[in-house]
Enzyme design. Structure first.
Site, PDB file in Angstrom:
ATOM      1  N   LYS A 140      14.880  -3.955  -3.757  1.00 55.40           N
ATOM      2  CA  LYS A 140      13.546  -3.402  -3.994  1.00 55.40           C
ATOM      3  C   LYS A 140      13.203  -2.433  -2.869  1.00 55.40           C
ATOM      4  O   LYS A 140      13.349  -2.759  -1.689  1.00 55.40           O
ATOM      5  CB  LYS A 140      12.504  -4.519  -4.042  1.00 55.40           C
ATOM      6  CG  LYS A 140      11.092  -4.008  -4.334  1.00 55.40           C
ATOM      7  CD  LYS A 140      10.137  -5.134  -4.621  1.00 55.40           C
ATOM      8  CE  LYS A 140       9.482  -5.719  -3.408  1.00 55.40           C
ATOM      9  NZ  LYS A 140       8.433  -4.850  -2.810  1.00 55.40           N
ATOM     10  N   ASP A 148       9.159  -0.193  -6.118  1.00 53.07           N
ATOM     11  CA  ASP A 148       7.884  -0.919  -6.129  1.00 53.07           C
ATOM     12  C   ASP A 148       6.773  -0.020  -5.590  1.00 53.07           C
ATOM     13  O   ASP A 148       6.374  -0.131  -4.434  1.00 53.07           O
ATOM     14  CB  ASP A 148       8.033  -2.192  -5.277  1.00 53.07           C
ATOM     15  CG  ASP A 148       6.767  -3.022  -5.267  1.00 53.07           C
ATOM     16  OD1 ASP A 148       5.930  -2.855  -6.174  1.00 53.07           O
ATOM     17  OD2 ASP A 148       6.616  -3.851  -4.341  1.00 53.07           O
ATOM     18  N   LYS A 151       3.807   0.335  -7.316  1.00 52.10           N
ATOM     19  CA  LYS A 151       2.514  -0.194  -7.801  1.00 52.10           C
ATOM     20  C   LYS A 151       1.578   0.951  -8.179  1.00 52.10           C
ATOM     21  O   LYS A 151       0.480   1.095  -7.638  1.00 52.10           O
ATOM     22  CB  LYS A 151       1.868  -1.097  -6.758  1.00 52.10           C
ATOM     23  CG  LYS A 151       2.689  -2.362  -6.487  1.00 52.10           C
ATOM     24  CD  LYS A 151       1.938  -3.341  -5.605  1.00 52.10           C
ATOM     25  CE  LYS A 151       2.739  -4.593  -5.347  1.00 52.10           C
ATOM     26  NZ  LYS A 151       3.910  -4.381  -4.475  1.00 52.10           N
ATOM     27  N   ASP A 166      -3.157   5.327 -11.520  1.00 48.30           N
ATOM     28  CA  ASP A 166      -3.745   6.659 -11.436  1.00 48.30           C
ATOM     29  C   ASP A 166      -4.145   7.052 -12.861  1.00 48.30           C
ATOM     30  O   ASP A 166      -4.041   6.228 -13.784  1.00 48.30           O
ATOM     31  CB  ASP A 166      -2.707   7.642 -10.850  1.00 48.30           C
ATOM     32  CG  ASP A 166      -3.353   8.828 -10.143  1.00 48.30           C
ATOM     33  OD1 ASP A 166      -4.360   9.365 -10.674  1.00 48.30           O
ATOM     34  OD2 ASP A 166      -2.852   9.242  -9.086  1.00 48.30           O
ATOM     35  N   THR A 169       0.262 -11.808  -4.988  1.00 54.50           N
ATOM     36  CA  THR A 169       0.508 -13.175  -4.516  1.00 54.50           C
ATOM     37  C   THR A 169      -0.209 -13.490  -3.196  1.00 54.50           C
ATOM     38  O   THR A 169      -0.237 -14.634  -2.772  1.00 54.50           O
ATOM     39  CB  THR A 169       2.019 -13.405  -4.326  1.00 54.50           C
ATOM     40  OG1 THR A 169       2.537 -12.356  -3.502  1.00 54.50           O
ATOM     41  CG2 THR A 169       2.753 -13.400  -5.653  1.00 54.50           C
ATOM     42  N   ARG A 216      11.130 -11.293   3.559  1.00 56.44           N
ATOM     43  CA  ARG A 216      11.311 -11.878   4.893  1.00 56.44           C
ATOM     44  C   ARG A 216      12.211 -13.110   4.960  1.00 56.44           C
ATOM     45  O   ARG A 216      12.907 -13.270   5.978  1.00 56.44           O
ATOM     46  CB  ARG A 216       9.919 -12.147   5.512  1.00 56.44           C
ATOM     47  CG  ARG A 216       9.227 -10.848   5.913  1.00 56.44           C
ATOM     48  CD  ARG A 216       7.740 -11.009   6.107  1.00 56.44           C
ATOM     49  NE  ARG A 216       7.052 -11.204   4.831  1.00 56.44           N
ATOM     50  CZ  ARG A 216       5.735 -11.283   4.699  1.00 56.44           C
ATOM     51  NH1 ARG A 216       4.959 -11.188   5.767  1.00 56.44           N
ATOM     52  NH2 ARG A 216       5.190 -11.444   3.504  1.00 56.44           N
TER      53      ARG A 216
END
Ligand SMILES: O=C(O)c1cc(=O)[nH]c(=O)n1[C@@H]1O[C@H](COP(=O)(O)O)[C@@H](O)[C@H]1O
Length: 234
Positions: free
Chosen positions: A39, A66, A68, A71, A121, A212
């Site tokens: 990603k 990614d 997101k 618009d 999340t 992470r």
């Protein structure tokens, strides 16, 4: 080469959340064949990640862009078409009906999977209330999953804790991809709605996104292998 098969590897997307292409490339090189799906998000896109996306696709990896997007319809449609043109596998948009419908038009006729981000999340009910939303997390995710299906996009991004409900709404062919995944005992960081890799898959996720837990691990290869082993057993 990893001991787990390609199907399992395809279920884990590693988030290359790095400030520069060199750091991202170093991890990709280190992980080698054990990771097939990456990603590229906001930070790396700004720092040259779009060219890296092309390189990864050229090297046979799948890329989740990614961005997101959210618009006006014309802009989102054209951006989705541009991502489709580059051979990207997944593109995210925020799960607003107009935005999702525009992205669906842009991706039409290509293998690009557009996924609608339902509720981040890192948000819980009180974060949504602070942002002015009337509904809590569960009701908002339920509504947006239904709107994603109506818009004709491939599926949604949701927390693993929402995955069972979303799977029931989208049916077996909808894509359910879950970030907010933490192996047992891993640092939670800024995530609020989390589950383990095995729990995410058991709840109906097709794929998980991990950042992470791999990128900040002392031994990223061992961390990725452990997650894959957990997915293989799920
Ligand atoms: O769209 C996403 O991938 C996403 C949606 C969401 O609701 N939550 C979320 O964490 N993500 C992304 O998933 C990744 C999670 O990273 P870690 O928390 O480091 O595992 C980050 O790159 C986030 O940008």
């Amino acid at each position: 080469m990893s001991l787990v098969d390609a199907k399992v590897r395809d279920r884990m997307i590693v988030a290359l959340d790095y400030p520069n292409v060199g750091a991202a490339e170093a991890l990709v090189w280190q992980l080698g064949d054990i990771v097939s799906f990456y990603k590229i998000g906001l930070e790396l896109s700004i720092a040259g990640g779009l060219d890296l996306a092309a390189d990864l696709i050229g090297a046979g990896k799948k890329v989740f862009l990614d961005l997101k997007l959210h618009d006006i319809g014309n802009t989102v449609e054209r951006a989705a078409a541009a991502a489709a043109e580059r051979g990207v596998h997944i593109l995210t948009v925020h799960a607003y009906p107009q935005t999702m419908a525009a992205a669906a038009r842009g991706a039409k006729g290509s293998p690009l999977e557009v996924l609608g981000v339902t509720v981040l999340t890192s948000y819980d009910d009180s974060d949504l209330a602070t942002a002015g939303y009337r509904m809590g997390v569960t009701d908002t995710v339920r509504m947006r999953a239904g709107q994603a299906r109506e818009a004709g996009i491939a599926g949604v991004i949701c927390a693993p804790t929402d995955a069972a409900m979303v799977r029931a709404i989208l049916g077996p062919d909808g894509r359910v991809v879950t970030p907010g995944v933490r192996p047992k005992g891993a640092d939670v960081g800024d995530q609020k709605r989390i589950a383990t890799p095995a729990e995410a898959i058991a709840a109906g996720a097709d794929r998980i996104v991990v950042g992470r837990p791999v990128t900040a691990a002392e031994d990223p290869v061992a961390a990725a292998e452990a997650i894959l082993a957990e997915l293989a057993g799920a």
